[in-house]
Scaffold this motif. Structure first.
Motif, short mmCIF file in Angstrom:
data_model
loop_
_atom_site.label_atom_id
_atom_site.label_comp_id
_atom_site.label_asym_id
_atom_site.label_seq_id
_atom_site.Cartn_x
_atom_site.Cartn_y
_atom_site.Cartn_z
N GLU A 254 7.25 -6.81 1.86
CA GLU A 254 5.45 -6.89 2.18
C GLU A 254 5.30 -6.16 3.53
O GLU A 254 4.16 -5.55 3.11
CB GLU A 254 5.33 -8.53 2.23
CG GLU A 254 5.38 -9.23 1.08
CD GLU A 254 4.39 -8.47 -0.08
OE1 GLU A 254 3.31 -8.01 0.39
OE2 GLU A 254 4.81 -8.52 -1.25
N LYS A 257 5.00 -2.64 2.31
CA LYS A 257 3.87 -2.35 1.20
C LYS A 257 2.70 -2.23 2.09
O LYS A 257 1.58 -1.49 1.93
CB LYS A 257 3.77 -3.57 0.49
CG LYS A 257 4.84 -3.88 -0.71
CD LYS A 257 4.28 -4.86 -1.74
CE LYS A 257 5.32 -5.05 -2.71
NZ LYS A 257 5.48 -6.11 -3.51
N GLN A 258 2.50 -3.17 3.20
CA GLN A 258 1.23 -3.00 4.26
C GLN A 258 1.10 -1.59 4.85
O GLN A 258 0.10 -0.87 4.91
CB GLN A 258 1.35 -4.01 5.22
CG GLN A 258 1.10 -5.30 4.77
CD GLN A 258 -0.36 -5.71 4.13
OE1 GLN A 258 -1.08 -5.01 4.52
NE2 GLN A 258 -0.13 -6.32 2.96
N SER A 261 -0.03 0.93 2.30
CA SER A 261 -1.16 0.42 1.63
C SER A 261 -2.26 1.53 1.07
O SER A 261 -2.96 1.22 0.10
CB SER A 261 -1.70 -0.66 2.00
OG SER A 261 -2.43 -0.25 3.23
N LYS A 267 2.36 2.32 -3.41
CA LYS A 267 2.36 0.97 -3.28
C LYS A 267 2.98 0.40 -4.68
O LYS A 267 3.55 -0.63 -5.02
CB LYS A 267 1.01 0.48 -3.09
CG LYS A 267 0.98 -1.02 -2.90
CD LYS A 267 -0.76 -1.16 -2.25
CE LYS A 267 -0.65 -2.77 -2.21
NZ LYS A 267 -2.08 -3.10 -1.71
N LEU A 270 6.53 0.51 -4.98
CA LEU A 270 7.16 -0.49 -4.25
C LEU A 270 7.15 -2.10 -4.98
O LEU A 270 8.06 -2.85 -4.96
CB LEU A 270 6.45 -0.92 -2.55
CG LEU A 270 6.97 0.26 -1.74
CD1 LEU A 270 6.12 0.14 -0.55
CD2 LEU A 270 8.25 0.26 -1.36
N ASN A 271 6.08 -2.13 -5.61
CA ASN A 271 5.90 -3.25 -6.47
C ASN A 271 6.76 -3.36 -7.54
O ASN A 271 7.36 -4.28 -7.89
CB ASN A 271 4.43 -3.38 -7.11
CG ASN A 271 3.49 -3.70 -5.86
OD1 ASN A 271 3.60 -4.39 -4.97
ND2 ASN A 271 2.09 -3.24 -5.88
N HIS A 274 10.35 -4.12 -6.20
CA HIS A 274 10.29 -5.70 -6.01
C HIS A 274 10.70 -6.30 -7.25
O HIS A 274 11.55 -7.18 -7.36
CB HIS A 274 8.77 -5.95 -5.37
CG HIS A 274 8.88 -7.47 -4.70
ND1 HIS A 274 8.03 -7.71 -3.93
CD2 HIS A 274 9.56 -8.49 -5.21
CE1 HIS A 274 8.24 -9.03 -3.52
NE2 HIS A 274 9.38 -9.57 -4.50
#
Length: 802
Positions: A254, A257-258, A261, A267, A270-271, A274
Motif C-alpha cells: 500500500e 501504491k501511494q 498514485s 498503480k 501494482l494492483n 498484489h
C-alpha cells in the motif's frame, strides 16, 4: 610572342593571416571554434529539422567522408536547447498477469524507471522474508490443524460407518498399499480365497457379490464426498492463507501504491501484482521446489522473475539522448529478446527484452550511416515502418528475420519520438530518392555539406581557430604562425584553388597529427612550418609507390617521351593518375597521322574501346572546329588517325582535346611541334580553351619528367587561362618560373597554343571564304590541302582522257 608566360606570383597564393592579430604567435593564444567552419547551410538545415516536431522531418546529411558532418552535428546538438521539446520518459517492461506472452509497457518520467525497479526489488526482498514468517507461527499452525482435523474427522466418521456396515455383512473395507479402497469378502477372520469362495453355494456367492456391489456404490459416494470436503477444506485454507498474506501485503504494498498514485499505469500494475501474489503464494512459501527454482532463475536478482521490472530505457539526468550507432544491424537498432536456459529448459520472458538504439534514442536523436543501414537486411524497411507508425514493436520486427517460428513473446509497442540523421554521400541520396518513394516523406530535410569555402582574410582567421580547436581537442603541441600559414596553404591546394579552402577536416586533422609527431620526435616545443613540410613529405613517401613506378619508366626509357626538339604530328599532353589516397601527373605522347580521305578523324582509343564517352565527345568537338577552319568551301581531303601512344588502359575526359587538335594541325601543315612544351586543356567548337581538373599535378608531373630527361630553360606547360585560379604549385616549380628556367602559359584560345608550339602565327581570315595568309600555320596547312585537291582533280581528268 604576343603574350608572356605567367609570373611566379600567379602560381601560388601564400597565406598572410592578415585577418589575424599580429600579436597572436601560436594556436595557444587562439580561441578554439565551437562549431565547424564553413558549413552554415548544413547547420541551418539541422536547426530547422530539430525545430520541426511534425512527422517526417528527419535529416539526410550529404557529403563526402572527412567533412566533419558528424562532428558538426554533435557540436550543434551539444549546444541545442530542447526548450519545448517533448519530455523524456523511462520505459519499462513488466509481466502481463493476464497473458504472460504479451508483456506490458510502463511509461515513467525521466529517472523514475530505475527508482521503480529498486522499489520493487526491495518489496520482493521484504516479501520473500515476511510471507514465510507470517505462515510460520503457532496461531497459523493451530488454525491449519483445526481445519485439517475437521476434514479428517468427517472422513474418518464416514469410513467408520461404512466399515461397520460392511463388517455386518461379513465384508472387510481396507486400504491397499497404493492408497485405494478395497472391499473383500471374509471367511471368518481371514479373506476368502478363490478355493474357499468356490466351495460356497451359488446363492451365497451371488449374495456376497451383490452386497459387495452395493457397498462399492456407497464407497464411491463417500469418496465423492471426500473430494467435495477436500475442496471446501482447500478453499478455507486458501482464504485463511490469503487473509494472512493480505495482512503482510497491505502493510508492504500500500505505501508503494501511494508513492506511485500519480501514475495510473504503475498503480494498475501494482494492483495486478498484489492480486497475483495472493494467487501464487507458493512461489514465496516454497511448496514446489522445482517450480520455485524456475521462478527464481534470474540473471540479476534473487527474486521471482515474475515480479521483476525490466528497465529497458533509463535516461537518467540527460537533457536529450544522442545515440550514434556504429553497427546498425537489425538487433542493434530495434532491440531483441534473449533466451535463457535453466536445467535444460529454454525459456524467454519480459525480463529478457533488450533495448536497441531506437529505444535508447527515443525522445532524442539517432545518428547512423546510410550505406551501413542499406547493407543490413531488413533494417531499412524496419526503420521506415517505425518512423511511419511512430511505434517500436519488437514482435512484428522480429518476425521479419525469424524463420523458425519460435517467437514466444509479443511485447506491447512503445511510442516513438525520435529524429533520425542519416549520413551518406550524394549517390546514395539519389538512389534512395529514385527508388524509394517513402524516402522523401520520411527524410524531408537535406543537410548538404560543402567541400570548400571562399578564402579571404576573415576565413583564414576562422580557419586558424579551427586548427586551434583540433590542437586543443587532441592535446597536441601548439602550431606557430608559420605552421598555421602552411596548413592553410595545404588546404587551398586540397581545394585546387587559390581562392578556396578545403573543408575536409579529416585531412587537416591527419596533417596536424603527423606534424605533431614530427615535432615531438625532434623535441620541439611548437609545430613549425618545417615540421608540416616534413609531415607532408613523409605522407607522400608512403603513398607514392605508383608514381615512382611510372617515373621509373621514363628513367629507363620504357615510356617514350621527348622534352626537347620538335616533331611533326606529335605532342606532349598531360594526365592525372589517381589512387585511393594519392594522385599525380604524368605526360602522355599523342600522335596524329594523315592519309587521303574525307576529313574524318579516327579515334583509335575509341575504336579499340579504350576511350570513354567524354573523350570521344572531345574528339568530335575538335573535328567540328577543324571543319570550321579548313572545310568552309570543300571537304577536307585528309583523314586523321589519332592515338595516345603506349596507352594500355582506359582513357577518358576531354582535357587532351587542345593537344589533339595541335597534333592534327601539325600533321596537316607538316610543321613540327615543340616537345619541350606540354599542354593540357579542353576546347569548344569555337576553339576557346576550357578549364580542366588536376592542373597542379599535371604541371608538376611534366616538370618531374623534364628533370629526369634533362632540364633546360625553354621548357614549360600551356594551360587554359581559366585554370589560373587553381594554381597552387610546388615551391621548386615556383622558384624555376621565378628564375626564368620554366614557363607556364595561360591561354584563351587554341590558336595561341598552336603559335607557342610552332613559333608561327596561327592564321586568321580577313574575309569569309578568303584564303589564310600563306605564312601562317593555317595558311601552310590550307596550301597543302589545296595542292592535294588540285592533284586529285588532275588525276580524275587524266583518268577520263584514258
Amino acid at each position: 610572342m604576343p603574350f608572356a608566360p605567367l609570373s611566379s606570383d600567379k602560381l601560388y597564393r601564400p597565406s598572410t593571416l592578415s585577418g589575424l592579430d599580429k600579436a597572436i604567435k601560436s594556436t595557444k593564444h587562439l580561441t578554439p571554434l565551437t562549431e565547424i567552419v564553413g558549413q552554415d547551410r548544413a547547420q541551418q538545415a539541422v536547426e530547422f529539422a530539430m525545430s520541426m516536431k511534425d512527422k517526417g522531418y528527419n535529416i539526410y546529411a550529404i557529403g563526402r567522408n572527412g567533412l566533419g558532418k558528424r562532428t558538426m552535428v554533435m557540436r550543434y546538438l551539444d549546444r541545442y536547447d530542447p526548450n519545448g521539446h517533448h519530455p523524456l520518459f523511462d520505459w519499462c517492461y513488466v509481466v502481463n498477469f493476464d497473458d504472460a506472452r504479451t508483456p506490458k509497457v510502463l511509461k515513467l518520467p525521466q529517472g523514475k524507471g530505475q527508482a521503480f525497479k529498486k522499489d520493487i526489488e526491495q518489496l520482493m526482498q521484504r516479501l520473500v522474508k515476511a510471507l514465510p514468517l507470517a505462515f510460520d507461527n503457532e496461531i497459523y499452525y493451530t488454525r491449519a490443524e483445526k481445519l485439517k482435523s475437521q476434514l479428517a474427522s468427517k472422513q474418518e466418521a464416514a469410513l467408520t460407518q461404512l466399515t461397520k456396515e460392511a463388517a455386518a455383512k461379513n465384508i472387510s473395507l481396507s486400504i491397499t498399499p497404493q492408497g485405494s479402497y478395497e472391499l473383500v469378502a471374509m471367511n471368518g477372520e481371514t479373506p476368502h480365497t478363490d478355493e474357499s469362495f468356490r466351495q460356497l453355494s451359488q446363492q451365497e456367492q451371488q449374495e456376497l457379490e451383490q452386497q459387495i456391489g452395493q457397498l462399492e456404490s456407497k464407497l464411491r459416494e463417500v469418496v465423492r464426498k471426500f473430494t467435495v470436503w477436500e475442496e471446501k477444506y482447500l478453499d478455507k485454507q486458501q482464504k485463511q492463507d490469503e487473509q494472512v498474506a493480505q495482512e503482510v501485503l497491505i502493510h508492504l504494498i500500500e505505501p508503494l501504491k501511494q508513492d506511485y498514485s500519480d501514475f495510473s499505469e504503475v498503480k494498475a500494475h501494482l494492483n495486478a501484482m498484489h492480486k497475483d501474489i495472493t494467487e501464487n503464494l507458493d512461489i514465496f512459501l516454497e511448496q514446489n521446489e522445482e517450480q520455485i527454482a524456475l521462478s527464481y532463475a534470474s540473471l540479476e536478482k534473487k527474486m521471482p522473475r515474475r515480479y521483476q521490472v525490466n528497465v529497458l530505457v533509463n535516461h537518467g539526468e540527460q537533457t536529450m539522448p544522442i545515440v550514434i550507432e556504429e553497427s546498425p544491424n537489425y538487433h542493434n537498432i530495434f532491440g531483441y529478446i534473449e533466451n535463457a536456459t535453466f536445467k535444460g529448459t529454454i525459456f524467454s520472458d519480459f525480463s529478457l527484452i533488450r533495448a536497441g538504439s531506437l529505444h535508447k534514442a527515443n525522445g532524442g536523436v539517432l545518428m547512423i550511416d546510410a550505406i551501413k543501414v542499406l547493407e543490413q537486411p531488413y533494417v531499412w524497411d524496419g526503420l521506415k515502418r517505425a518512423l511511419r507508425s511512430r511505434k517500436l514493436s519488437l514482435s512484428s520486427l522480429e518476425r521479419e528475420v525469424t524463420l523458425s517460428g519460435t517467437i514466444s513473446l509479443d511485447p506491447e509497442a512503445i511510442p516513438l519520438d525520435v529524429k533520425i540523421i542519416l549520413f551518406g554521400d550524394y549517390q546514395t541520396y539519389q538512389l534512395l530518392q529514385h527508388y524509394d518513394p517513402e524516402f522523401k516523406e520520411l527524410f524531408r530535410v537535406t543537410a548538404d555539406f560543402e567541400d570548400e569555402m571562399p578564402r579571404s582574410d576573415e576565413s583564414e582567421a576562422l580557419y586558424a581557430q579551427f586548427i586551434s580547436s583540433i590542437v586543443h581537442d587532441n592535446k597536441m603541441l601548439h602550431c606557430d604562425r608559420s605552421a598555421i600559414q602552411r596548413i592553410i596553404e595545404f588546404s587551398a591546394r586540397q581545394a585546387d584553388a587559390q581562392n578556396k579552402l578545403s573543408l575536409h577536416s579529416a585531412d587537416i586533422a591527419n596533417l596536424l597529427r603527423e606534424s605533431n609527431y614530427v615535432a615531438r620526435s625532434s623535441n620541439a616545443r611548437l609545430i613549425r612550418a618545417s615540421h608540416v613540410e616534413q609531415a607532408l613529405h613523409n605522407h607522400t613517401l608512403r603513398v607514392c609507390r605508383l608514381r615512382d613506378h611510372v617515373m621509373q619508366s621514363f628513367i629507363n626509357g620504357t615510356t617514350l617521351i621527348d622534352t626537347q626538339d620538335a616533331v611533326i604530328g606529335q605532342i606532349n599532353a598531360l594526365s592525372v593518375v589517381a589512387t585511393s589516397d594519392h594522385q599525380f601527373g604524368a605526360p602522355n605522347r599523342i600522335t596524329a597521322t594523315t592519309a587521303f580521305g574525307d576529313g574524318q578523324v579516327f579515334d583509335i582509343e575509341r575504336k579499340v574501346e579504350l576511350g570513354g564517352s567524354i573523350h570521344s565527345k572531345g574528339v568530335m568537338i575538335l573535328s567540328a572546329y577543324l571543319a570550321t577552319v579548313f572545310g568552309q568551301t570543300d571537304k577536307i581531303p585528309l583523314s586523321t588517325h589519332l592515338t595516345f601512344e603506349q596507352n594500355y588502359a582506359g582513357v577518358d575526359g576531354d582535357s587532351a582535346s587542345m593537344a589533339e587538335l595541335c597534333a592534327i594541325v601539325s600533321a596537316f601543315a607538316q610543321l613540327p611541334l615543340r616537345q619541350d612544351i606540354a599542354i593540357t586543356g579542353s576546347m569548344n567548337q569555337f576553339g576557346q580553351a576550357q578549364p580542366i581538373g588536376g592542373v597542379n599535378e599535371k604541371i608538376e608531373g611534366f616538370f618531374d619528367v623534364c628533370v629526369i630527361k634533362g632540364r633546360h630553360d625553354n621548357q614549360g606547360v600551356i594551360i587554359p587561362k581559366s585554370n589560373m585560379q587553381n594554381l597552387m604549385l610546388r615551391a621548386d616549380i615556383v622558384d624555376a618560373v621565378k628564375q626564368g628556367t620554366f614557363s607556364i602559359w595561360a591561354i584563351d584560345h587554341v590558336t595561341q597554343a598552336i603559335e607557342l608550339l610552332t613559333g608561327k602565327p596561327a592564321g586568321k581570315r580577313d574575309f569569309e571564304f578568303e584564303p589564310y595568309d600563306p605564312v601562317t600555320v593555317f595558311g601552310i596547312a590550307e596550301k597543302r590541302l589545296t595542292k592535294l585537291k588540285d592533284y586529285i582533280k588532275q588525276q580524275k581528268q587524266e583518268s577520263k582522257l584514258l
